[in-house]
Design a protein around this motif. Structure first.
Motif, short mmCIF file in Angstrom:
data_model
loop_
_atom_site.label_atom_id
_atom_site.label_comp_id
_atom_site.label_asym_id
_atom_site.label_seq_id
_atom_site.Cartn_x
_atom_site.Cartn_y
_atom_site.Cartn_z
N VAL A 465 1.02 -1.20 -0.22
CA VAL A 465 0.29 0.07 -0.02
C VAL A 465 0.56 1.20 0.15
CG1 VAL A 465 -1.99 0.71 1.33
CG2 VAL A 465 -2.18 -1.08 0.96
N GLN A 466 1.99 1.64 0.32
CA GLN A 466 2.45 2.69 1.15
C GLN A 466 3.24 3.11 -0.16
OE1 GLN A 466 5.16 1.24 4.11
NE2 GLN A 466 4.05 1.65 5.43
N LEU A 468 2.21 1.96 -3.40
CA LEU A 468 1.54 2.10 -4.54
C LEU A 468 1.37 3.91 -5.18
CD1 LEU A 468 -1.46 0.71 -3.50
CD2 LEU A 468 0.15 0.26 -5.01
N ARG A 470 -0.83 7.83 -6.06
CA ARG A 470 -1.89 8.15 -6.04
C ARG A 470 -3.02 7.36 -6.48
NH1 ARG A 470 -5.03 12.58 -5.78
NH2 ARG A 470 -5.79 13.51 -3.70
N LYS A 473 -3.68 4.88 -5.32
CA LYS A 473 -4.45 4.46 -3.30
C LYS A 473 -5.78 4.53 -3.59
CE LYS A 473 0.18 5.84 -1.34
NZ LYS A 473 0.40 6.70 -0.39
N ARG A 474 -5.93 5.84 -4.79
CA ARG A 474 -7.86 6.49 -4.84
C ARG A 474 -8.34 5.38 -5.18
NH1 ARG A 474 -8.80 10.49 -7.50
NH2 ARG A 474 -10.33 11.64 -6.31
N VAL A 535 -7.48 -1.20 4.63
CA VAL A 535 -7.43 -0.27 3.81
C VAL A 535 -8.18 0.58 4.45
CG1 VAL A 535 -8.29 0.73 1.49
CG2 VAL A 535 -6.91 -1.08 1.34
N GLU A 539 -6.94 4.35 5.92
CA GLU A 539 -7.59 5.45 5.48
C GLU A 539 -6.86 6.88 5.68
OE1 GLU A 539 -11.96 7.65 5.90
OE2 GLU A 539 -12.07 5.43 5.45
N LEU A 542 -3.05 7.43 4.58
CA LEU A 542 -3.38 7.11 2.70
C LEU A 542 -2.61 8.31 2.26
CD1 LEU A 542 -6.26 4.58 1.71
CD2 LEU A 542 -3.64 4.21 2.20
#
Length: 749
Positions: A465-466, A468, A470, A473-474, A535, A539, A542
């Motif tokens: 996740v880190q 990814l 932007r 992530k969205r 997630v 959030e 993120l």
């Protein structure tokens, strides 16, 4: 019986079948018994199909212990009673057997045929030598003849061996382990003094306890790896999948088997890892500051070269590409099995460089890569790992419960654990340790699902996740909120162009964070419930506009109409995979046609297909540079922005001598910040130098000097962007050459 079988094995080693105690120079049928080195046939082969069957049986004997086929003995009572019926002298053609063996296997195998009188009747005995210990198992390189409608005698790629008194096709990991072992017959009880202990291959494998203290199951995946090992045209394999599924454990176990069985043709096993942190299930935390072997593509190439005997001074004044060439040369001159663990710790560009090295390796070296990210262009060299299958998970839990002294569970309870953990060995181990501490199973499951399990899930997910973008992530956040949105619903919620949304979905799919099972003809994107929960918990961190996205989703509702993207993506992916397979089989023209046929099925051209079309045109003999140029240009106009497009397009225009176009491509890559800026400034300089030489040949002195000065300016920019002493020295050397060229051109004027 034991003495008789031992006698037959001794006969197999010499190539002469004889009775242990002949009667008046003749053999009694009771002197022989069907076993792993002896097979009986009632009659001699008479046609192509029957000869192919005999070849199959001889190859099975050859792969195992060597042995004999006696023609002229029939079975009276199945597996119990035999009688000699005899055959005509000279009824077996040994030259035909040898020729067919060579035709079907590309191997020269020692086969002889000799007469033997058994109970007064003439029989023919075919003998085949045992495959030497340092030779690879022999498998069929082409299909055998059809022996009945729709049934082949054997299939291309099949590997046959002898199992007691029957033939078998290798279909389990244990079969391959046997075939790569010394092959000691199970029916012979050798005293311990005669069993020679073979040391494993030289290796750099870490202690098992640091990687996988318990390895259970993965039979299908191990079989896949053994079959890859016998593929002469595949040098690199990716084990890809989510964290916690045991990618490193699988790679370690397979590498250990190769070392233990001394698998031919390897002389050593090399283990290289970039994993700085290892999650320890029993402690619910990471082990930090682990020693790593590489941190970038250049250090990986150095580690491979060093393992093959190079020394540090060999790398002096070499840039990354030259060090890669050194690593490639070292692989090609050695026979190594190399595991590159956790390659997704590198940048995407360096990951591709590592894969490129594997795909360019020749000779007897093979490379196995573990990664969370499926960054391969072809699914043919990827082993995608999922949770343990039901039967193997059942075995795993039972073994672990015995290890932890936990009470037995009903299968239904174990199924529940599999549902909770997704079949992940890491997650399951973490859960069982909670129970071991005294919690009832249901409470352990509840705690694991809640706070106690969060560390195990973070171990598998947090880094993905880190890393990814932007946009990804969205996109992931919206999929988690909507649960199973269609492509159109995602597009509406995110307001992305097709290119941006496609890139984000590809990034998430490559990390196995999302899946897209079809509903009817519409693709709907889903996320594992555990991932969605994490997630949701993360959030706030993120760094995206999560509140605005939730608000927009609420306003838009769920009324978007899908656009059958699943069908389109399927056509593209299947076409590229099929074309790649054709190219690998030596049919580049077929690869180009496969891409062209796929384009015709789409209402509008697809940028990925156009990129592939250009790549495959470059593989034709001679390369079709004009067609490749048109395909690359069209792909760019449709939004294709992958680095490989710019790399191939630039080289294509240079080959076409379209130097101005090459300059525009390099400038475009710099403007879009695609790839390494130093590389592109060097590429610009290269094009300008070619222009200068072209102008000089045309007696245009002013233009040649102007282009040389442009090359110098580009190299000065490259010097500013260069990282590392080796790279800096290379750029400075090129800069000196460009300045020297400018001086020579000025002198001519």
């Amino acid at each position: 019986m034991q003495d008789l079988i031992l006698h037959l094995h001794k006969c197999a080693s010499t190539g002469v079948l004889h009775a242990a105690e002949p009667n008046n120079g003749e053999a009694e049928l009771g002197s022989f018994v069907e076993c792993e080195v002896l097979d009986f046939k009632r009659q001699a082969p008479s046609d192509a199909g029957e000869y192919a069957k005999v070849v199959r049986d001889l190859i099975a004997l050859h792969n195992s212990y060597g042995g004999f086929i006696v023609f002229g003995v029939e079975e009276v009572v199945k597996d119990r009673e035999f009688a000699t019926c005899g055959v005509e002298p000279g009824s077996i053609n040994p030259a035909r057997l040898r020729d067919l063996s060579r035709t079907y296997t590309d191997s020269d195998i020692r086969i002889t045929v000799s007469p033997l009188v058994i109970q007064g009747k003439h029989t023919e005995v075919a003998w085949v030598a045992k495959r030497p210990e340092k030779s690879l198992p022999v498998y069929f390189k082409k299909n055998g003849p059809e022996i009945s409608p729709g049934k082949l005698c054997f299939k291309k790629g099949e590997l046959v061996f002898r199992r007691i008194d029957n033939n078998a096709t290798a279909s389990h990991p244990e079969d391959y382990e046997f075939l790569h072992s010394p092959r000691i017959a199970p029916s012979i009880d050798l005293p311990a003094s005669e069993v020679i202990a073979r040391p494993p291959l030289e290796n750099s494998l870490p202690d098992r306890a640091l990687v996988c203290s318990e390895f259970i199951g993965r039979s299908e995946d191990l079989l896949d790896l053994w079959m890859w090992l016998q593929d002469d045209f595949s040098r690199v394999r990716l084990i890809a999948g989510e964290g916690g599924l045991g990618k490193t454990s699988l790679a370690y176990h397979f590498a250990q088997e190769i070392a233990k069985q001394r698998v031919t043709p390897f002389s050593q096993v090399i283990w290289l890892t970039a994993k700085k942190r290892q999650f320890i299930a029993q402690q619910d935390k990471y082990q930090e500051d682990r020693i790593t072997d590489f941190s970038c593509a250049e250090s990986l190439f150095k580690s491979i070269s060093l393992a093959h005997g190079n020394i540090d001074s060999d790398f002096e004044e070499l840039d990354t590409r030259e060090i890669q060439q050194l690593a490639l040369a070292s692989c090609n001159s050695n026979s190594s099995f190399i595991v590159v663990d956790d390659v997704d710790s590198l940048t995407p560009e360096d990951q591709q460089r590592a894969l490129e090295l594997g795909m360019r390796v020749n000779g007897n070296t093979k490379i196995l890569i573990t990664t969370r990210v499926n960054f391969s262009y072809s699914p043919d060299n990827v082993l995608k790992l999922d949770g343990l299958p039901e039967a193997e998970f059942l075995e795993y839990v039972k073994v672990m419960r015995i290890k932890y002294s936990l009470p037995e569970l009903k299968d239904s309870k174990i199924d529940h654990i599999r549902e909770v953990t997704g079949g992940s060995p890491l997650f399951t181990d973490s859960l069982l340790r909670l129970e071991r501490r005294g919690l009832p199973l249901e409470n352990a499951i509840k705690q694991w699902r809640g706070q106690k399990g969060i560390e195990a899930r973070k171990a598998a997910l947090l880094r993905e996740v880190q890393q990814l973008s932007r946009d990804a992530k969205r996109t992931l956040f919206v999929i988690c909120v909507l649960r199973n949105p269609s492509y159109a619903e995602l597009s509406q919620a995110l307001s992305y162009t097709d290119q941006t949304l496609g890139d984000a979905l590809q990034e998430l799919t490559g990390l196995f964070l999302i899946s897209a099972p079809s509903v009817g003809r519409e693709a709907r994107y889903t996320v594992d419930p555990n991932t969605a929960k994490l997630v949701s918990e993360l959030e706030q961190s993120l760094e995206i506009d999560h509140a605005a996205l939730r608000s927009g989703i609420s306003r838009a509702g769920r009324d978007a109409v899908g656009i059958s993207m699943n069908k389109r993506s399927g056509i593209v992916g299947q076409a590229i995979s099929h074309a790649t397979a054709l190219l690998n089989s030596g049919d580049p023209s077929g690869a180009v046609k496969a891409i062209s046929d796929a384009q015709k099925k789409l209402s509008t051209p697809h940028p990925d297909l156009l990129l592939a079309e250009g790549r495959f045109n470059l593989n034709l003999e001679p390369p079709y540079h004009d067609n490749a140029s048109k395909a690359f240009s069209a792909a760019y106009k449709l939004g294709q922005r992958k680095k490989i497009l710019f790399d191939l397009w630039f080289e294509t225009e240079m080959a076409r001598n379209s130097l101005e176009q090459a300059i525009e491509i390099a400038r475009g890559a710099l403007d879009l910040q695609i790839g390494d800026s130093c590389d592109w400034h060097e590429a610009l300089a290269r094009a300008y130098v070619s222009l200068a030489q072209k102008a000089s040949a045309n007696k245009s002195t002013d233009a040649s000097v102007r282009h040389a000065e442009a090359a110098i300016e580009s190299l000065e920019q490259a010097s500013k962007a260069a990282k590392g002493d080796i790279r800096q020295r290379r750029v400075n050397r090129l800069l000196a050459q460009a300045r020297n060229l400018r001086s020579q051109l000025r002198d001519r004027s």
